[in-house]
Design a protein around this motif. Sequence first.
Motif, PDB file in Angstrom:
ATOM      1  N   LEU A  58       0.820  -1.207   0.000  1.00  5.85           N
ATOM      2  CA  LEU A  58       0.000   0.000   0.000  1.00  5.85           C
ATOM      3  C   LEU A  58       0.860   1.265   0.000  1.00  5.85           C
ATOM      4  CD1 LEU A  58      -2.783  -1.094   2.518  1.00  5.85           C
ATOM      5  CD2 LEU A  58      -3.020  -0.777   0.052  1.00  5.85           C
ATOM      6  N   ARG A  59       2.012   1.196   0.632  1.00  4.37           N
ATOM      7  CA  ARG A  59       2.883   2.369   0.637  1.00  4.37           C
ATOM      8  C   ARG A  59       3.471   2.632  -0.747  1.00  4.37           C
ATOM      9  NH1 ARG A  59       3.679   0.585   5.934  1.00  4.37           N
ATOM     10  NH2 ARG A  59       3.186   2.236   7.428  1.00  4.37           N
ATOM     11  N   PRO A 119      -0.102   4.415  -2.439  1.00  5.23           N
ATOM     12  CA  PRO A 119      -1.071   4.988  -1.485  1.00  5.23           C
ATOM     13  C   PRO A 119      -2.166   5.802  -2.168  1.00  5.23           C
ATOM     14  CG  PRO A 119       0.979   6.216  -1.420  1.00  5.23           C
ATOM     15  CD  PRO A 119       1.236   5.020  -2.285  1.00  5.23           C
ATOM     16  N   LEU A 171      -5.293   6.217   0.290  1.00  3.87           N
ATOM     17  CA  LEU A 171      -4.807   6.273   1.667  1.00  3.87           C
ATOM     18  C   LEU A 171      -3.930   7.502   1.894  1.00  3.87           C
ATOM     19  CD1 LEU A 171      -3.776   2.541   2.175  1.00  3.87           C
ATOM     20  CD2 LEU A 171      -5.763   3.677   3.149  1.00  3.87           C
ATOM     21  N   ASP A 172      -3.909   7.934   3.138  1.00  2.00           N
ATOM     22  CA  ASP A 172      -2.986   8.979   3.544  1.00  2.00           C
ATOM     23  C   ASP A 172      -1.567   8.439   3.411  1.00  2.00           C
ATOM     24  OD1 ASP A 172      -1.229  10.507   5.415  1.00  2.00           O
ATOM     25  OD2 ASP A 172      -3.098  11.578   5.819  1.00  2.00           O
ATOM     26  N   PHE A 231      -0.123   6.736   6.586  1.00  3.39           N
ATOM     27  CA  PHE A 231      -0.966   5.783   7.309  1.00  3.39           C
ATOM     28  C   PHE A 231      -0.118   4.844   8.159  1.00  3.39           C
ATOM     29  CE2 PHE A 231       0.087   3.097   3.650  1.00  3.39           C
ATOM     30  CZ  PHE A 231       0.185   1.833   4.207  1.00  3.39           C
ATOM     31  N   SER A 286     -10.228   5.826   8.645  1.00  3.22           N
ATOM     32  CA  SER A 286      -9.645   6.659   7.593  1.00  3.22           C
ATOM     33  C   SER A 286      -9.120   7.978   8.167  1.00  3.22           C
ATOM     34  CB  SER A 286     -10.674   6.941   6.505  1.00  3.22           C
ATOM     35  OG  SER A 286     -11.052   5.748   5.858  1.00  3.22           O
ATOM     36  N   SER A 304      -5.919   7.428   9.601  1.00  2.00           N
ATOM     37  CA  SER A 304      -4.941   6.887   8.642  1.00  2.00           C
ATOM     38  C   SER A 304      -4.393   5.556   9.101  1.00  2.00           C
ATOM     39  CB  SER A 304      -3.784   7.895   8.438  1.00  2.00           C
ATOM     40  OG  SER A 304      -4.280   9.094   7.920  1.00  2.00           O
ATOM     41  N   CYS A 305      -5.313   4.638   9.479  1.00  2.00           N
ATOM     42  CA  CYS A 305      -4.922   3.310   9.950  1.00  2.00           C
ATOM     43  C   CYS A 305      -5.355   2.264   8.941  1.00  2.00           C
ATOM     44  CB  CYS A 305      -5.555   2.996  11.291  1.00  2.00           C
ATOM     45  SG  CYS A 305      -5.056   4.146  12.583  1.00  2.00           S
TER      46      CYS A 305
END
Length: 324
Positions: free
Chosen positions: A116-117, A120, A125-126, A129, A320, A323-324
Amino acid sequence: MTEMRLSDAAARERIERDLDTNFLVEAGAGSGKTASMVKRMVALITSGKYTVDQIVAITFTRKAAAELRQRFQNQLEKEFREKPQNTKEAGFLDAAMKNIDSCFIGTIHSFCGRILRERPVEAGLDLNFQELDDLENLLMERKAWEEYLQEIKVSNPRSLVELNNLGISPEDLASCFSTLCLFPDVQPVYSRVEKPDLTDALEAVKIFVYKAGNLMPADEPAKGYDNLQEQIKKASRYLSFFDLSRDVNIIKILSGFDRNLKVTQNRWPDRDDAKECQHNFEILREDVIQPALRKWREYVHYRLMLFLLPGVEYAERYRSRLSC
């Protein structure tokens, strides 16, 4: 002395040497799954099929990941020492040891976080996160649940009154809420169900309790009341003192008879009366009580989903925001 060969030696050898086949390995604790996994990882390196940065090893816990990483490094070093230094296999192993940090060995959570990183924005996503462990996730869910209930008290207090009329408190739903949050992609099955009329079931129970009560002994038997007698006496008290205009009280009376209650004939004044009560109870339970309770539970399930699913959506928004 002849070395003993394990009964599953052939399977272990396939795991290590058959590098073009995917395997599902099932074995008990301490059987050597991790050792076989490490040997396969090293074999992938020495074969030249993959470099260390192309290997991913996923475990359930951080402790297991740390152990796997150490054993993988030890096995690489062992194989390197045993290989002639001028061979291509030794070169593969040397490169793997120098770049071992590029091999992902970790938990499923950290692996998903890594993916996900890398994307993102696409995942919505932030950029900052954070991953949550099980305890942190549980605490986050509890906080979201508490905030949702506080919001409901302000925006829709009637829904809490409806819960109370069903005989359910918000605390009773915490576990169900956690389960729904755990499987956000699973759509619960529920449909609108009209509130059932419990009048006929209540009247049937009243008739049974009245007739059976007249057949019971005036005083408690020497060995105590049997299961059916106990429930009849309890239901008689409930019928006398409960507010029977409330469905939840009727359900409590009906639920008391939704069990496998048996008479003990020698605790009744007349054995034939005992048999008759047993027979009448079984008919009452099968033909009246269980159908009524089933309709009530279907109605309650629908109402609970209407209450819980917005809470699950609230928890997703809460997650959200954090940011988890």
